[in-house]
Design a protein around this motif. Structure first.
Motif, PDB file in Angstrom:
ATOM      1  N   ALA A   1       0.853  -1.188   0.000  1.00 16.92           N
ATOM      2  CA  ALA A   1       0.000   0.000   0.000  1.00 16.92           C
ATOM      3  C   ALA A   1       0.887   1.236   0.000  1.00 16.92           C
ATOM      4  CB  ALA A   1      -0.896  -0.015   1.236  1.00 16.92           C
ATOM      5  N   VAL A   2       0.502   2.247  -0.761  1.00 20.47           N
ATOM      6  CA  VAL A   2       1.329   3.451  -0.882  1.00 20.47           C
ATOM      7  C   VAL A   2       0.618   4.704  -0.374  1.00 20.47           C
ATOM      8  CG1 VAL A   2       2.729   2.546  -2.755  1.00 20.47           C
ATOM      9  CG2 VAL A   2       0.593   3.728  -3.283  1.00 20.47           C
ATOM     10  N   GLU A   3      -0.701   4.603  -0.166  1.00 22.72           N
ATOM     11  CA  GLU A   3      -1.450   5.728   0.372  1.00 22.72           C
ATOM     12  C   GLU A   3      -2.875   5.270   0.664  1.00 22.72           C
ATOM     13  OE1 GLU A   3      -1.693   8.801  -2.560  1.00 22.72           O
ATOM     14  OE2 GLU A   3      -3.027   7.656  -3.868  1.00 22.72           O
TER      15      GLU A   3
ATOM     16  N   GLN B   1       9.574   2.695  -2.539  1.00 20.79           N
ATOM     17  CA  GLN B   1       9.992   3.117  -1.202  1.00 20.79           C
ATOM     18  C   GLN B   1      10.533   4.550  -1.213  1.00 20.79           C
ATOM     19  OE1 GLN B   1      13.343   1.061   0.850  1.00 20.79           O
ATOM     20  NE2 GLN B   1      11.815   0.670   2.431  1.00 20.79           N
ATOM     21  N   ASN B   2      11.282   4.899  -2.227  1.00 22.00           N
ATOM     22  CA  ASN B   2      11.832   6.259  -2.312  1.00 22.00           C
ATOM     23  C   ASN B   2      10.747   7.309  -2.487  1.00 22.00           C
ATOM     24  OD1 ASN B   2      14.438   5.279  -2.050  1.00 22.00           O
ATOM     25  ND2 ASN B   2      14.802   5.167  -4.251  1.00 22.00           N
ATOM     26  N   VAL B   3       9.726   6.975  -3.278  1.00 20.00           N
ATOM     27  CA  VAL B   3       8.692   7.952  -3.610  1.00 20.00           C
ATOM     28  C   VAL B   3       7.633   8.064  -2.525  1.00 20.00           C
ATOM     29  CG1 VAL B   3       6.816   8.483  -5.223  1.00 20.00           C
ATOM     30  CG2 VAL B   3       9.031   7.703  -6.095  1.00 20.00           C
ATOM     31  N   PHE B   4       7.202   6.937  -1.972  1.00 18.17           N
ATOM     32  CA  PHE B   4       6.023   6.936  -1.099  1.00 18.17           C
ATOM     33  C   PHE B   4       6.329   6.852   0.396  1.00 18.17           C
ATOM     34  CE2 PHE B   4       4.409   5.369  -5.182  1.00 18.17           C
ATOM     35  CZ  PHE B   4       3.314   6.202  -5.349  1.00 18.17           C
ATOM     36  N   SER B   5       7.604   6.883   0.768  1.00 15.40           N
ATOM     37  CA  SER B   5       7.927   6.792   2.197  1.00 15.40           C
ATOM     38  C   SER B   5       7.882   8.151   2.902  1.00 15.40           C
ATOM     39  CB  SER B   5       9.317   6.172   2.381  1.00 15.40           C
ATOM     40  OG  SER B   5      10.309   6.979   1.755  1.00 15.40           O
TER      41      SER B   5
ATOM     42  N   SER C   1       6.403  11.677   4.477  1.00 14.04           N
ATOM     43  CA  SER C   1       5.231  11.979   5.302  1.00 14.04           C
ATOM     44  C   SER C   1       4.377  13.044   4.639  1.00 14.04           C
ATOM     45  CB  SER C   1       5.679  12.467   6.682  1.00 14.04           C
ATOM     46  OG  SER C   1       6.434  13.665   6.556  1.00 14.04           O
ATOM     47  N   ASN C   2       3.128  13.137   5.067  1.00 16.02           N
ATOM     48  CA  ASN C   2       2.259  14.241   4.659  1.00 16.02           C
ATOM     49  C   ASN C   2       1.277  14.527   5.790  1.00 16.02           C
ATOM     50  OD1 ASN C   2       0.237  12.339   4.529  1.00 16.02           O
ATOM     51  ND2 ASN C   2      -0.097  12.498   2.327  1.00 16.02           N
ATOM     52  N   LYS C   3       0.199  15.188   5.500  1.00 19.25           N
ATOM     53  CA  LYS C   3      -0.725  15.587   6.562  1.00 19.25           C
ATOM     54  C   LYS C   3      -1.454  14.395   7.200  1.00 19.25           C
ATOM     55  CE  LYS C   3      -1.724  20.219   4.729  1.00 19.25           C
ATOM     56  NZ  LYS C   3      -1.233  20.982   5.895  1.00 19.25           N
ATOM     57  N   LEU C   4      -1.520  13.277   6.480  1.00 19.09           N
ATOM     58  CA  LEU C   4      -2.315  12.144   6.960  1.00 19.09           C
ATOM     59  C   LEU C   4      -1.486  11.003   7.541  1.00 19.09           C
ATOM     60  CD1 LEU C   4      -5.114  11.828   4.249  1.00 19.09           C
ATOM     61  CD2 LEU C   4      -5.257  12.879   6.507  1.00 19.09           C
ATOM     62  N   TRP C   5      -0.238  10.875   7.155  1.00 15.93           N
ATOM     63  CA  TRP C   5       0.555   9.761   7.673  1.00 15.93           C
ATOM     64  C   TRP C   5       2.001  10.159   7.915  1.00 15.93           C
ATOM     65  CZ3 TRP C   5      -2.082   9.149   2.895  1.00 15.93           C
ATOM     66  CH2 TRP C   5      -1.326   9.389   1.762  1.00 15.93           C
ATOM     67  N   ASP C   6       2.677   9.320   8.712  1.00 21.55           N
ATOM     68  CA  ASP C   6       4.052   9.598   9.127  1.00 21.55           C
ATOM     69  C   ASP C   6       5.054   9.105   8.082  1.00 21.55           C
ATOM     70  OD1 ASP C   6       3.125  10.645  11.535  1.00 21.55           O
ATOM     71  OD2 ASP C   6       3.099   8.658  12.476  1.00 21.55           O
ATOM     72  N   LYS C   7       6.275   9.554   8.245  1.00 16.67           N
ATOM     73  CA  LYS C   7       7.349   9.101   7.371  1.00 16.67           C
ATOM     74  C   LYS C   7       7.563   7.608   7.553  1.00 16.67           C
ATOM     75  CE  LYS C   7      12.160  10.029   6.121  1.00 16.67           C
ATOM     76  NZ  LYS C   7      13.377  10.829   6.406  1.00 16.67           N
ATOM     77  N   ASN C   8       7.791   6.912   6.443  1.00 18.61           N
ATOM     78  CA  ASN C   8       8.038   5.464   6.399  1.00 18.61           C
ATOM     79  C   ASN C   8       6.822   4.618   6.778  1.00 18.61           C
ATOM     80  OD1 ASN C   8      10.759   5.780   5.589  1.00 18.61           O
ATOM     81  ND2 ASN C   8      11.411   6.046   7.717  1.00 18.61           N
TER      82      ASN C   8
END
Length: 397
Positions: A51-53, A234-238, A240-247
């Motif tokens: 899953a990526v998002e 992994q490089n693109v989707f790891s 963070s943003n407003k909804l989830w944490d880094k990695n």
């Protein structure tokens, strides 16, 4: 885009549907878990790189003009949304009466509304497509599959209204209970002030459902390409943003429709293989495959190369030693023998001599040349001792 993966713009089907049907040149697609029932035969052909998002299913309303606390309170409201005709032949002007493709977002929206008790007879669904959603349109609730953002679906005035706090996100109190019935949707919480700290938007924690998005890949895709894809994912989707944490992404969860790809899973857990530090993924994969092929070959032939020469050497030395033993016995018996016996022993001696001189070593002859030379010298010495021929002749023979 659709064109980039070999799709016709007029076909209007989801990426996953095209991948499953084999009507695309793509080997992997970004696809959402829409709750579609996928056969085991299809699942065996594809896997997920993780899953990526996730995309939250949100309901917005004009502030102060509603009394909506539970999902059932949406019944009878005028709900506006934006949906292109993906997965069916007509736009969703009469949304609930349209049979949406089970692989499309429309199917999710329809499933969610059904669980909320919304039907075409008790609620008016307004699809703004192909126009943008505006404040001037006659709606009570705006349904969207994302946090507020500027795109082709929503007018600028809608975003300005959000910025001014005139539109708010609805916090439906029974969302977690609905998640128990729609197991393919992920229950999430959007913390207060996620969108705007200054305006405290949203003003409270929002419980909602989210659609899980995976990258689906063909299982027959070369492992080197899968490794390269996993690295890119992994490089693109790891981040963070407003909804989830880094990695937090990519990951493998119960909200995926396909089994994890074992190459990607191992990469996320253990990192790149040793060879990938020195070679590109496709080259390191070729080397790894060669190693896998050569390992059993080496396992089988290494003992052979190690023990066969030793066994062969034992065989050669044993043949030479046999002649030595016979020579020793002959020499002892010759000294005690009478004339008749000596004649017989000399015949035996010539047989032994001929055997040593005619001894053939087809392999590794150079390694045993010293043993052969010593055996022949000993033959000559014994001849001298027995008085058969002269020493000078013996050494030159």
């Amino acid at each position: 885009t659709q064109k980039e993966i070999g799709r016709n713009e007029s076909d209007e089907k989801s990426n996953l549907e095209f991948l499953i049907e084999g009507k695309t040149k793509a080997d992997f697609v970004l696809a959402e878990n829409t709750g579609a029932k996928i056969s085991e035969e299809v699942k065996a052909k594809f896997s997920t790189l993780g899953a990526v998002e996730y995309r939250p299913i949100l309901f917005y309303a004009r502030k102060g003009n509603h009394n909506i606390q539970f999902a059932k309170d949406l019944i009878g409201k005028r709900i506006i949304l934006w949906s292109s005709p993906e997965g069916h032949e007509q736009s969703i002007q009469s949304y609930l009466d349209t049979n949406a493709s089970s692989y499309s977002n429309d199917y999710v929206i329809k499933d969610v509304m059904k669980s909320y008790g919304i039907t075409s007879s008790n609620t008016k669904i307004i699809n703004a497509w192909p126009d943008k959603i505006t404040l001037k349109q006659d709606w009570d609730v705006w349904m969207a599959l994302s946090l507020p953002r500027k795109d082709s679906k929503v007018s600028n005035e809608m975003h300005e209204a959000l910025e001014r706090g005139e539109i708010e996100i609805l916090d439906l109190k029974n969302v977690l209970g609905i998640a128990r019935n729609l197991r393919y949707l992920k229950p999430i919480v959007i913390p207060a002030s996620t969108y705007s700290i200054v305006r405290n938007f949203p003003s409270t924690d929002i419980q909602t459902l989210a659609i899980n998005t995976d990258i689906i890949v063909r299982n027959d895709l070369d492992s080197g390409l899968v490794m390269a894809l996993a690295e890119g994912v992994q490089n693109v989707f790891s981040a963070s943003n407003k909804l989830w944490d880094k990695n937090e992404f990519p990951n493998f969860t119960q909200y995926s429709q396909f089994d994890p790809n074992h190459i990607a899973k191992d990469y996320y857990k253990n990192g790149a293989p040793f060879l990938n530090k020195y070679f590109p993924p496709y080259i390191s994969t070729v080397i790894s495959k060669l190693f896998i092929v050569l390992l059993p070959v080496i396992t089988i032939f290494w003992p052979l190369f190690h023990f066969v020469p030793a066994a062969y050497g034992f065989f050669v030395k044993r043949r030479i030693s046999r002649w030595y033993k016979e020579l020793e016995i002959l020499e002892k018996n010759y000294l005690k023998a009478d004339a008749h016996d000596k004649e017989e022993l000399l015949k035996s001696f010539h047989i032994i001599e001929q055997g040593i001189r005619s001894l053939k070593i087809p392999f590794l002859r150079g390694k045993y040349v010293q043993e052969l030379f010593d055996a022949r010298v000993h033959i000559e010495l014994i001849k001298q001792k027995l008085g058969e021929i002269s020493p000078k002749r013996n050494l030159n023979t």
